[in-house]
Design a protein around this motif. Structure first.
Motif, PDB file in Angstrom:
ATOM      1  N   HIS A  24       0.836  -1.198   0.000  1.00 25.55           N
ATOM      2  CA  HIS A  24       0.000   0.000   0.000  1.00 25.55           C
ATOM      3  C   HIS A  24       0.874   1.253   0.000  1.00 25.55           C
ATOM      4  CE1 HIS A  24      -4.022   1.693   0.401  1.00 25.55           C
ATOM      5  NE2 HIS A  24      -3.490   2.647   1.157  1.00 25.55           N
ATOM      6  N   ARG A  25       1.933   1.210   0.789  1.00 21.98           N
ATOM      7  CA  ARG A  25       2.834   2.358   0.886  1.00 21.98           C
ATOM      8  C   ARG A  25       3.575   2.588  -0.431  1.00 21.98           C
ATOM      9  NH1 ARG A  25       6.047   4.229   6.141  1.00 21.98           N
ATOM     10  NH2 ARG A  25       3.935   5.012   6.459  1.00 21.98           N
ATOM     11  N   VAL A  34       3.080   5.934  -2.858  1.00 26.09           N
ATOM     12  CA  VAL A  34       4.183   6.855  -3.185  1.00 26.09           C
ATOM     13  C   VAL A  34       4.387   6.909  -4.704  1.00 26.09           C
ATOM     14  CG1 VAL A  34       6.665   7.240  -2.951  1.00 26.09           C
ATOM     15  CG2 VAL A  34       5.320   6.573  -0.945  1.00 26.09           C
ATOM     16  N   GLY A  87      -7.299   0.122  -0.183  1.00 28.45           N
ATOM     17  CA  GLY A  87      -7.788   1.244   0.620  1.00 28.45           C
ATOM     18  C   GLY A  87      -9.179   0.949   1.164  1.00 28.45           C
ATOM     19  N   ILE A  90      -8.795  -1.371   4.027  1.00 26.12           N
ATOM     20  CA  ILE A  90      -8.387  -0.673   5.254  1.00 26.12           C
ATOM     21  C   ILE A  90      -9.586   0.011   5.906  1.00 26.12           C
ATOM     22  CG2 ILE A  90      -7.001   1.258   6.152  1.00 26.12           C
ATOM     23  CD1 ILE A  90      -4.953   0.677   3.940  1.00 26.12           C
ATOM     24  N   ILE A  91     -10.414   0.664   5.068  1.00 24.54           N
ATOM     25  CA  ILE A  91     -11.571   1.384   5.595  1.00 24.54           C
ATOM     26  C   ILE A  91     -12.550   0.396   6.248  1.00 24.54           C
ATOM     27  CG2 ILE A  91     -13.574   2.785   4.916  1.00 24.54           C
ATOM     28  CD1 ILE A  91     -11.675   3.991   2.709  1.00 24.54           C
ATOM     29  N   TRP A 113      -6.896  11.879   9.262  1.00 23.25           N
ATOM     30  CA  TRP A 113      -7.200  10.447   9.208  1.00 23.25           C
ATOM     31  C   TRP A 113      -8.557  10.230   8.538  1.00 23.25           C
ATOM     32  CZ3 TRP A 113     -10.922   7.131  11.206  1.00 23.25           C
ATOM     33  CH2 TRP A 113     -10.575   5.785  11.370  1.00 23.25           C
ATOM     34  N   GLY A 137     -10.925   8.477  -0.151  1.00 17.58           N
ATOM     35  CA  GLY A 137     -10.621   7.187  -0.780  1.00 17.58           C
ATOM     36  C   GLY A 137     -11.730   6.667  -1.687  1.00 17.58           C
ATOM     37  N   PRO A 138     -12.919   6.416  -1.136  1.00 18.07           N
ATOM     38  CA  PRO A 138     -13.997   5.899  -1.981  1.00 18.07           C
ATOM     39  C   PRO A 138     -14.366   6.839  -3.125  1.00 18.07           C
ATOM     40  CG  PRO A 138     -14.518   5.542   0.330  1.00 18.07           C
ATOM     41  CD  PRO A 138     -13.276   6.378   0.300  1.00 18.07           C
ATOM     42  N   PHE A 184     -10.865   5.510 -11.245  1.00 14.99           N
ATOM     43  CA  PHE A 184     -11.130   4.306 -12.029  1.00 14.99           C
ATOM     44  C   PHE A 184     -11.876   4.673 -13.315  1.00 14.99           C
ATOM     45  CE2 PHE A 184     -10.668   0.615  -8.727  1.00 14.99           C
ATOM     46  CZ  PHE A 184      -9.474   1.157  -8.300  1.00 14.99           C
ATOM     47  N   GLY A 231      -2.814  12.328  -1.485  1.00 10.50           N
ATOM     48  CA  GLY A 231      -1.434  11.887  -1.680  1.00 10.50           C
ATOM     49  C   GLY A 231      -0.472  12.657  -0.784  1.00 10.50           C
ATOM     50  N   GLY A 244      -0.729  11.457   2.713  1.00  6.84           N
ATOM     51  CA  GLY A 244      -0.086  10.144   2.769  1.00  6.84           C
ATOM     52  C   GLY A 244       1.431  10.265   2.776  1.00  6.84           C
ATOM     53  N   THR A 301       2.738  11.267   6.123  1.00  8.06           N
ATOM     54  CA  THR A 301       2.868  10.125   7.031  1.00  8.06           C
ATOM     55  C   THR A 301       4.171   9.384   6.769  1.00  8.06           C
ATOM     56  OG1 THR A 301       0.463   9.866   6.995  1.00  8.06           O
ATOM     57  CG2 THR A 301       1.750   8.001   7.820  1.00  8.06           C
TER      58      THR A 301
HETATM   59  C1  HEM Z   1      -8.095   5.036  -5.690  1.00  2.00           C
HETATM   60  C2  HEM Z   1      -8.592   5.423  -4.531  1.00  2.00           C
HETATM   61  C3  HEM Z   1      -7.756   5.466  -3.258  1.00  2.00           C
HETATM   62  C4  HEM Z   1      -8.131   4.892  -2.082  1.00  2.00           C
HETATM   63  C5  HEM Z   1      -9.399   4.092  -1.798  1.00  2.00           C
HETATM   64  C6  HEM Z   1      -7.076   5.172  -1.131  1.00  2.00           C
HETATM   65  C7  HEM Z   1      -7.105   4.804   0.211  1.00  2.00           C
HETATM   66  C8  HEM Z   1      -6.095   5.011   1.121  1.00  2.00           C
HETATM   67  C9  HEM Z   1      -6.147   4.692   2.536  1.00  2.00           C
HETATM   68  C10 HEM Z   1      -7.373   4.110   3.261  1.00  2.00           C
HETATM   69  C11 HEM Z   1      -4.955   5.009   3.072  1.00  2.00           C
HETATM   70  C12 HEM Z   1      -4.527   4.785   4.531  1.00  2.00           C
HETATM   71  C13 HEM Z   1      -4.542   6.081   5.283  1.00  2.00           C
HETATM   72  C14 HEM Z   1      -4.144   5.904   6.733  1.00  2.00           C
HETATM   73  O1  HEM Z   1      -3.650   4.825   7.122  1.00  2.00           O
HETATM   74  O2  HEM Z   1      -4.357   6.872   7.502  1.00  2.00           O
HETATM   75  C15 HEM Z   1      -4.119   5.537   2.015  1.00  2.00           C
HETATM   76  C16 HEM Z   1      -2.799   5.945   2.160  1.00  2.00           C
HETATM   77  C17 HEM Z   1      -2.044   6.543   1.170  1.00  2.00           C
HETATM   78  N1  HEM Z   1      -2.484   6.891  -0.098  1.00  2.00           N
HETATM   79 FE1  HEM Z   1      -4.255   6.398  -0.908  1.00  2.00          FE
HETATM   80  N2  HEM Z   1      -6.078   5.892  -1.745  1.00  2.00           N
HETATM   81  C18 HEM Z   1      -6.453   6.113  -3.054  1.00  2.00           C
HETATM   82  C19 HEM Z   1      -5.748   6.848  -3.997  1.00  2.00           C
HETATM   83  C20 HEM Z   1      -4.489   7.409  -3.803  1.00  2.00           C
HETATM   84  C21 HEM Z   1      -3.793   8.267  -4.750  1.00  2.00           C
HETATM   85  C22 HEM Z   1      -4.332   8.700  -6.108  1.00  2.00           C
HETATM   86  C23 HEM Z   1      -2.573   8.576  -4.188  1.00  2.00           C
HETATM   87  C24 HEM Z   1      -1.453   9.426  -4.752  1.00  2.00           C
HETATM   88  C25 HEM Z   1      -1.657  10.616  -5.271  1.00  2.00           C
HETATM   89  C26 HEM Z   1      -2.509   7.928  -2.902  1.00  2.00           C
HETATM   90  C27 HEM Z   1      -1.436   7.997  -2.032  1.00  2.00           C
HETATM   91  C28 HEM Z   1      -1.416   7.494  -0.753  1.00  2.00           C
HETATM   92  C29 HEM Z   1      -0.257   7.528   0.120  1.00  2.00           C
HETATM   93  C30 HEM Z   1       1.119   8.103  -0.214  1.00  2.00           C
HETATM   94  C31 HEM Z   1      -0.653   6.926   1.333  1.00  2.00           C
HETATM   95  C32 HEM Z   1       0.196   6.731   2.602  1.00  2.00           C
HETATM   96  C33 HEM Z   1       0.680   5.318   2.672  1.00  2.00           C
HETATM   97  C34 HEM Z   1       1.272   4.962   4.019  1.00  2.00           C
HETATM   98  O3  HEM Z   1       1.091   5.707   5.003  1.00  2.00           O
HETATM   99  O4  HEM Z   1       1.907   3.906   4.085  1.00  2.00           O
HETATM  100  N3  HEM Z   1      -3.683   7.239  -2.697  1.00  2.00           N
HETATM  101  N4  HEM Z   1      -4.848   5.543   0.829  1.00  2.00           N
END
Ligand code: HEM
Ligand code: HEM
Lengths: 125, 149
Positions: free
Chosen positions: A22-23, A27, A80, A83-84, B24, B31-32, B39, B84, B87, B90
């Protein structure tokens, strides 16, 4: 009889690998998005400038990278949701393991389904 | 003289806004929404029609001629980039030990993201599908009708 410790790798089970994936995927998508906003911004420079740069998206090497991007966005998005569900659904922790495998099968499956058509377009034999 | 002691099990008073909690929550609400937005974006641009081969200036002009796709892209831009960035914050917090380095990296991160959100938003809303001095072959077909009217 002594119990053999699990090792220094953090648990090393689904919980750890889903977190690592996921991480890394998050990134990777982030850096893609930075570049993607810049390449899209070229439409404000000129049609020529945009078309020249977008041509590179149609080459074999970047074309292959796009498969990685599709796989990454599928995995990250679906995981994601997992996780939710673990956070908000009362049965989330009970099913987190099977949900991981569902996420993986869907991400790999959809990417595989998309691959032949995309390769035909970027490889051009 | 007696000392007043708080009841030990009384709830802690929250005086400042809990930004960590809202961050958080933001991850879990965006996300959703991003699933639907991204998509669909990738499906329309990469899976349907000619896929990656169809992408050029005229394709973008065709989409952004419709306010629906303009707003779609702007929503995706803001939600995805803030998600992003939170994220990445973090990730930075996890791997940096020195507070100064962490502050510098997170500051840079927000500056870059803020600039790109601004740029992306301007690009969508100042877009001209028929720039007057351009080669007509590269423009969407509806520009001809506009040019000859
Ligand atoms: C497609 C829909 C997406 C869903 C459902 C989703 C969901 C999530 C969730 C639930 C988390 C965990 C947050 C937490 O632990 O507090 C997360 C982390 C993260 N997301 Fe997404 N995300 C999506 C799209 C994206 C996109 C487009 C990016 C980049 C621009 C991205 C980058 C990140 C990063 C960098 C993290 C942190 C990872 C970590 O802490 O290890 N995500 N995402
Ligand atoms: C290889 C796959 C992709 C292709 C070929 C592609 C193509 C495009 C194209 C042609 C546009 C111009 C407008 C439009 O068509 O709606 C665009 C805009 C955009 N794309 Fe993608 N895209 C891809 C993947 C992604 C992903 C994974 C994300 C999210 C992380 C994303 C986020 C955006 C955003 C936010 C914009 C609007 C940019 C702006 O406001 O300036 N795209 N993309």
């Amino acid at each position: 009889m002594s119990v053999v410790p699990a090792g220094t790798l953090y648990r090393g089970k689904v919980g750890m690998w889903s977190w690592v994936l996921h991480r890394i995927s998050g990134v990777a998508i982030f850096f893609f998005l930075l570049v993607h906003i810049l390449d899209t911004a070229l439409v404000r420079v000129s049609p020529e400038a945009y078309n020249v740069v977008i041509e590179s998206y149609k080459t074999p090497v970047i074309g292959l990278a796009e498969l990685g991007l599709v796989g990454a966005i599928l995995f990250h998005g679906l995981n994601g949701v997992r996780i939710i569900l673990v956070d908000f659904w009362s049965k989330g922790t009970k099913y987190q393991n099977i949900m991981f495998w569902i996420v993986l099968v869907l991400a790999v499956g959809i990417t595989a389904y998309f691959t032949p058509g995309h390769l035909e377009r970027v490889l051009e034999f | 003289m007696s000392v007043q002691i708080e009841i030990p099990n009384s709830p802690r008073k929250q005086r400042v806004t809990n930004w960590e909690k809202y961050g958080w929550l933001y991850m879990r609400i965006s996300g959703p929404l991003l699933i639907v937005l991204i998509f669909t974006h990738v499906f329309v641009n990469l899976f349907t029609g000619e896929g990656i081969k169809q992408i050029d200036f005229a394709f973008v002009a065709g989409k952004w001629a419709d306010p629906f796709w303009q707003w779609w892209d702007v929503a995706m831009l803001w939600l995805a980039l803030i998600h992003g960035t939170l994220g990445m914050r973090t990730v930075i917090n996890d791997y940096t030990e020195k507070p100064k380095l962490r502050t510098a990296l997170v500051g840079t991160l927000w500056s870059v993201s803020g600039a790109l959100i601004l740029l992306g938003t301007l690009v969508v809303f100042t877009f001209d599908p028929c720039p007057p001095t351009s080669n007509p072959d590269l423009l969407p077909s509806f520009c001809e009708a506009i040019a000859s009217s």
